[in-house]
Design a protein around this motif. Structure first.
Motif, PDB file in Angstrom:
ATOM      1  N   GLY A  66      -4.003  -5.716   1.108  1.00 34.04           N
ATOM      2  CA  GLY A  66      -3.486  -4.961   2.244  1.00 34.04           C
ATOM      3  C   GLY A  66      -2.645  -5.814   3.179  1.00 34.04           C
ATOM      4  O   GLY A  66      -1.591  -5.375   3.666  1.00 34.04           O
ATOM      5  N   SER A  67      -3.079  -7.050   3.407  1.00 36.58           N
ATOM      6  CA  SER A  67      -2.347  -7.945   4.317  1.00 36.58           C
ATOM      7  C   SER A  67      -0.987  -8.331   3.766  1.00 36.58           C
ATOM      8  O   SER A  67      -0.071  -8.640   4.531  1.00 36.58           O
ATOM      9  N   PRO A 109     -14.034  -6.816  -2.137  1.00 31.90           N
ATOM     10  CA  PRO A 109     -13.526  -6.411  -0.815  1.00 31.90           C
ATOM     11  C   PRO A 109     -12.597  -7.451  -0.193  1.00 31.90           C
ATOM     12  O   PRO A 109     -11.629  -7.093   0.482  1.00 31.90           O
ATOM     13  N   GLN A 110     -12.883  -8.725  -0.434  1.00 29.59           N
ATOM     14  CA  GLN A 110     -12.015  -9.777   0.120  1.00 29.59           C
ATOM     15  C   GLN A 110     -10.608  -9.674  -0.485  1.00 29.59           C
ATOM     16  O   GLN A 110      -9.598  -9.734   0.222  1.00 29.59           O
ATOM     17  N   LYS A 124      -9.289  -6.988  -1.813  1.00 29.91           N
ATOM     18  CA  LYS A 124      -8.691  -5.735  -1.318  1.00 29.91           C
ATOM     19  C   LYS A 124      -8.043  -5.953   0.051  1.00 29.91           C
ATOM     20  O   LYS A 124      -6.938  -5.488   0.320  1.00 29.91           O
ATOM     21  N   ALA A 125      -8.755  -6.653   0.923  1.00 32.79           N
ATOM     22  CA  ALA A 125      -8.246  -6.908   2.277  1.00 32.79           C
ATOM     23  C   ALA A 125      -6.975  -7.750   2.210  1.00 32.79           C
ATOM     24  O   ALA A 125      -6.003  -7.497   2.940  1.00 32.79           O
TER      25      ALA A 125
END
Lengths: 84, 84
Positions: free
Chosen positions: B26-27, B19-20, B22-23
């Protein structure tokens, strides 16, 4: 357009205390691994990037490190690129 | 007794969601770096070890990874050793 793979290391700077590393160094003793000293813990980041050339990919990854992945006040980074 | 330096990478396994990472992927778009894809974030660990031989150092670092540094259910590790 080629695809490159970057392997980035982000580490706390030498002059900065690394409490996580210190804690792990202490735990090594309890595990019977007292020969292990001076543990330092940072981040390892892998990513893929589309770019026209290795130079362009290098510049983009450098920008990503400076602007998002590393906190340059406390951390330093290094990376290598390979064509995928 | 020689001193060795180990460089260890601990990464989330491929089949495990990160998840880290993935975030951060996105950024990258918001930073104008949409060419960057598939970011995965793990740990980079450096340590020093006293051992009689490179083989002994290798075994000790492997033990440290298995017992403390990596969670083998979710993470895989790799390392290289150099004599300091």
């Amino acid at each position: 357009m080629a695809k490159f793979q970057a392997e980035i290391d982000v580490m706390p700077k030498k002059e900065i205390l690394d409490p996580q590393g210190k804690a792990v160094t202490g735990s090594m003793k309890n595990l019977g691994l007292a020969e292990i000293q001076n543990v330092r813990i940072g981040k390892h980041i892998t990513l893929e990037i589309d770019a026209d050339s290795a130079e362009a990919a290098h510049a983009k990854v450098d920008e990503a490190c400076k602007n998002l992945l590393a906190n340059l006040i406390m951390e330093s980074y290094s990376f290598k690129l390979v064509q995928a």
